[in-house]
Motif scaffolding. Structure first.
Motif, mmCIF file in Angstrom:
data_model
loop_
_atom_site.group_PDB
_atom_site.id
_atom_site.type_symbol
_atom_site.label_atom_id
_atom_site.label_comp_id
_atom_site.label_asym_id
_atom_site.label_seq_id
_atom_site.Cartn_x
_atom_site.Cartn_y
_atom_site.Cartn_z
ATOM 1 N N LYS A 42 -60.357 47.313 -16.088
ATOM 2 C CA LYS A 42 -59.896 48.468 -16.847
ATOM 3 C C LYS A 42 -58.475 48.904 -16.470
ATOM 4 C CE LYS A 42 -64.514 50.370 -17.694
ATOM 5 N NZ LYS A 42 -65.428 51.511 -17.469
ATOM 6 N N SER A 43 -58.073 48.623 -15.247
ATOM 7 C CA SER A 43 -56.761 49.078 -14.775
ATOM 8 C C SER A 43 -55.637 48.083 -15.070
ATOM 9 C CB SER A 43 -56.815 49.346 -13.267
ATOM 10 O OG SER A 43 -57.156 48.162 -12.558
ATOM 11 N N LEU A 44 -55.980 46.922 -15.628
ATOM 12 C CA LEU A 44 -54.977 45.881 -15.871
ATOM 13 C C LEU A 44 -54.219 46.122 -17.181
ATOM 14 C CD1 LEU A 44 -56.993 42.685 -14.852
ATOM 15 C CD2 LEU A 44 -55.402 44.016 -13.452
ATOM 16 N N ASP A 45 -52.965 45.692 -17.221
ATOM 17 C CA ASP A 45 -52.172 45.788 -18.437
ATOM 18 C C ASP A 45 -52.817 44.960 -19.548
ATOM 19 O OD1 ASP A 45 -49.454 46.269 -19.855
ATOM 20 O OD2 ASP A 45 -49.728 44.094 -19.935
ATOM 21 N N GLY A 46 -52.937 45.550 -20.736
ATOM 22 C CA GLY A 46 -53.660 44.918 -21.833
ATOM 23 C C GLY A 46 -53.092 43.578 -22.250
ATOM 24 N N ASN A 47 -51.785 43.503 -22.435
ATOM 25 C CA ASN A 47 -51.156 42.256 -22.863
ATOM 26 C C ASN A 47 -51.292 41.166 -21.809
ATOM 27 O OD1 ASN A 47 -50.298 43.284 -25.348
ATOM 28 N ND2 ASN A 47 -48.422 44.125 -24.447
ATOM 29 N N LYS A 48 -51.091 41.561 -20.564
ATOM 30 C CA LYS A 48 -51.212 40.600 -19.475
ATOM 31 C C LYS A 48 -52.656 40.095 -19.357
ATOM 32 C CE LYS A 48 -50.350 40.032 -14.517
ATOM 33 N NZ LYS A 48 -49.905 40.691 -13.260
ATOM 34 N N LEU A 49 -53.611 41.014 -19.532
ATOM 35 C CA LEU A 49 -55.017 40.633 -19.443
ATOM 36 C C LEU A 49 -55.388 39.653 -20.542
ATOM 37 C CD1 LEU A 49 -57.818 40.967 -18.172
ATOM 38 C CD2 LEU A 49 -58.174 42.965 -19.639
ATOM 39 N N ARG A 50 -54.931 39.912 -21.764
ATOM 40 C CA ARG A 50 -55.241 39.008 -22.880
ATOM 41 C C ARG A 50 -54.677 37.614 -22.629
ATOM 42 N NH1 ARG A 50 -54.956 43.855 -25.832
ATOM 43 N NH2 ARG A 50 -52.673 43.821 -25.911
ATOM 44 N N SER A 51 -53.476 37.566 -22.070
ATOM 45 C CA SER A 51 -52.875 36.273 -21.755
ATOM 46 C C SER A 51 -53.664 35.539 -20.681
ATOM 47 C CB SER A 51 -51.429 36.490 -21.294
ATOM 48 O OG SER A 51 -50.843 35.283 -20.887
ATOM 49 N N GLN A 52 -54.096 36.283 -19.655
ATOM 50 C CA GLN A 52 -54.892 35.679 -18.580
ATOM 51 C C GLN A 52 -56.210 35.140 -19.111
ATOM 52 O OE1 GLN A 52 -54.702 39.216 -15.919
ATOM 53 N NE2 GLN A 52 -54.066 37.774 -14.346
ATOM 54 N N ILE A 53 -56.854 35.909 -19.982
ATOM 55 C CA ILE A 53 -58.141 35.488 -20.541
ATOM 56 C C ILE A 53 -57.963 34.217 -21.373
ATOM 57 C CG2 ILE A 53 -59.994 36.101 -22.141
ATOM 58 C CD1 ILE A 53 -59.501 39.044 -21.340
ATOM 59 N N ALA A 54 -56.921 34.192 -22.207
ATOM 60 C CA ALA A 54 -56.690 33.023 -23.069
ATOM 61 C C ALA A 54 -56.458 31.765 -22.237
ATOM 62 C CB ALA A 54 -55.496 33.288 -23.983
ATOM 63 N N ASN A 55 -55.646 31.876 -21.193
ATOM 64 C CA ASN A 55 -55.377 30.727 -20.322
ATOM 65 C C ASN A 55 -56.642 30.280 -19.599
ATOM 66 O OD1 ASN A 55 -52.666 30.712 -21.035
ATOM 67 N ND2 ASN A 55 -52.067 32.043 -19.331
ATOM 68 N N TYR A 56 -57.390 31.280 -19.130
ATOM 69 C CA TYR A 56 -58.619 30.976 -18.399
ATOM 70 C C TYR A 56 -59.617 30.239 -19.288
ATOM 71 C CZ TYR A 56 -63.153 31.676 -16.220
ATOM 72 O OH TYR A 56 -64.405 31.462 -15.703
ATOM 73 N N VAL A 57 -59.835 30.759 -20.492
ATOM 74 C CA VAL A 57 -60.815 30.179 -21.414
ATOM 75 C C VAL A 57 -60.425 28.754 -21.798
ATOM 76 C CG1 VAL A 57 -61.782 30.342 -23.744
ATOM 77 C CG2 VAL A 57 -61.640 32.384 -22.306
ATOM 78 N N SER A 58 -59.148 28.525 -21.977
ATOM 79 C CA SER A 58 -58.679 27.185 -22.335
ATOM 80 C C SER A 58 -59.048 26.157 -21.261
ATOM 81 C CB SER A 58 -57.161 27.201 -22.535
ATOM 82 O OG SER A 58 -56.669 25.906 -22.772
ATOM 83 N N VAL A 59 -58.784 26.504 -20.004
ATOM 84 C CA VAL A 59 -59.121 25.600 -18.897
ATOM 85 C C VAL A 59 -60.633 25.460 -18.753
ATOM 86 C CG1 VAL A 59 -58.944 25.247 -16.406
ATOM 87 C CG2 VAL A 59 -56.981 26.138 -17.672
#
Length: 332
Positions: free
Chosen positions: A62-79
């Motif tokens: 909840k405390s993470l920056d929204g744009n940064k979190l979305r980018s992290q999730i996308a990269n994570y899911v891809s791998v």
């Protein structure tokens, strides 16, 4: 036929140790025919496959920056999905963030995994409720100035097990302090644990009683407007850990109260899964000795056994001395 071994916690049952062990042994696991997918030590980001709204996200997200979190999730899911599609027929996912009981969220997560796996087996460690409470409060005092009242505390293991059990097989394991959760899980899955390299560094070391009391004082006096936020600099107290401090142990009456409030579900756990976490040494019939709390927030002193007030003062003095020496050193 592809099979997923899904470890969902619960919290405070050796989850970090399990994840460290599996992550550090990925190559060995591959040689044994298993895969620990993704590029992270744990699979916390996979929580978002539940499609839960923001209000039900784990606090850490909840405390993470929204744009940064979305980018992290996308990269994570891809791998992650790339590894899911690899040739390994048995894979292992581990995150305590899935210790949840919302049926819609679990259904969404299972639907997601079913795109890659023909069979899913869930593994969940459950510990004695009063031990779970004790360990959890040791963690939470790092972020806030109060503890949850034992009277209000509920360890919702039954709800979690029943919801996951409505979708797939669930293996319930009784957690015991001092026993290696990594080895136990590997044995359940069928992995030869003797072939793995065991991480040497201990993680998530519990706070001592004296550390808890000092943290509570700091939170109350300095951070009343920042409740439920972890302050990274306070983690330094872990490094001030002299030999005279005491383990944080609950008062006997508090243990009895928590066991009494969970007795029905503990009997269900034993009857259905053969896991006995009832403590026969606790007399929950002695209701006259049961503590009564006026509100949902209590202090460390109200639930933990204070062994020696002089040691509490000694620890505070030691911390001040360490800080002063550091200041002098930095200014010379």
């Amino acid at each position: 036929m592809k099979k997923l071994h899904l470890h969902i916690g619960s919290y405070k049952t050796g989850t970090t140790s399990i994840q460290d062990t599996l992550f550090q042994n990925r190559d060995t696991l591959n040689q044994l025919g298993y895969d620990y997918p993704g590029g992270e030590v744990n699979h916390h980001f996979s929580f978002f496959a539940t499609q839960a709204p923001v209000e039900d996200w784990p606090r850490q997200f909840k405390s993470l920056d929204g744009n940064k979190l979305r980018s992290q999730i996308a990269n994570y899911v891809s791998v992650l999905e790339n590894d899911f599609n690899a040739e390994y027929e048995e894979q292992i996912v581990s995150t305590e963030y899935l210790f949840i009981s919302n049926k819609d969220y679990v259904r969404s997560y299972i639907d997601y995994l079913s795109r890659f796996f023909d069979e899913i087996v869930v593994y969940v460690f459950i510990r004695k409720p009063y031990d779970f409470y004790r360990s959890g409060q040791q963690q939470m005092i790092k972020a806030r100035s109060y503890l949850t009242s034992p009277q209000k505390f509920r360890y919702q293991f039954r709800e979690v097990i029943e919801v996951w059990g409505s979708f797939c097989d669930v293996e319930v394991i009784g957690y015991e302090r001092g026993k290696d959760s990594s080895k136990i899980l590997c044995d359940k899955i069928g992995i030869n644990y003797d072939q793995l390299t065991v991480p040497q560094e201990k993680s998530n070391v519990s706070l001592s009683l004296e550390q808890m009391l000092l943290l509570e004082k700091i939170q109350k006096m300095l951070y009343q407007n920042q409740e439920n936020k972890f302050k990274s600099h306070l983690d330094l107290l872990h490094h001030v850990n002299p030999p005279f401090v005491n383990k944080a142990e609950l008062q006997p009456e508090v243990k009895a109260l928590i066991q009494k409030n969970h007795r029905e579900n503990l009997k269900w756990l034993e009857d259905k899964y053969g896991v006995n976490l009832l403590d026969d040494n606790i007399d929950t019939s002695a209701t006259a000795k049961m503590p009564v709390y006026d509100n949902e927030r209590v202090s460390v002193r109200e639930v933990f056994d204070i062994k020696d007030e002089k040691l509490v003062e000694r620890y505070e003095a030691l911390v001040i001395d360490v800080v002063l020496k550091k200041i002098v050193k930095d200014h010379n």
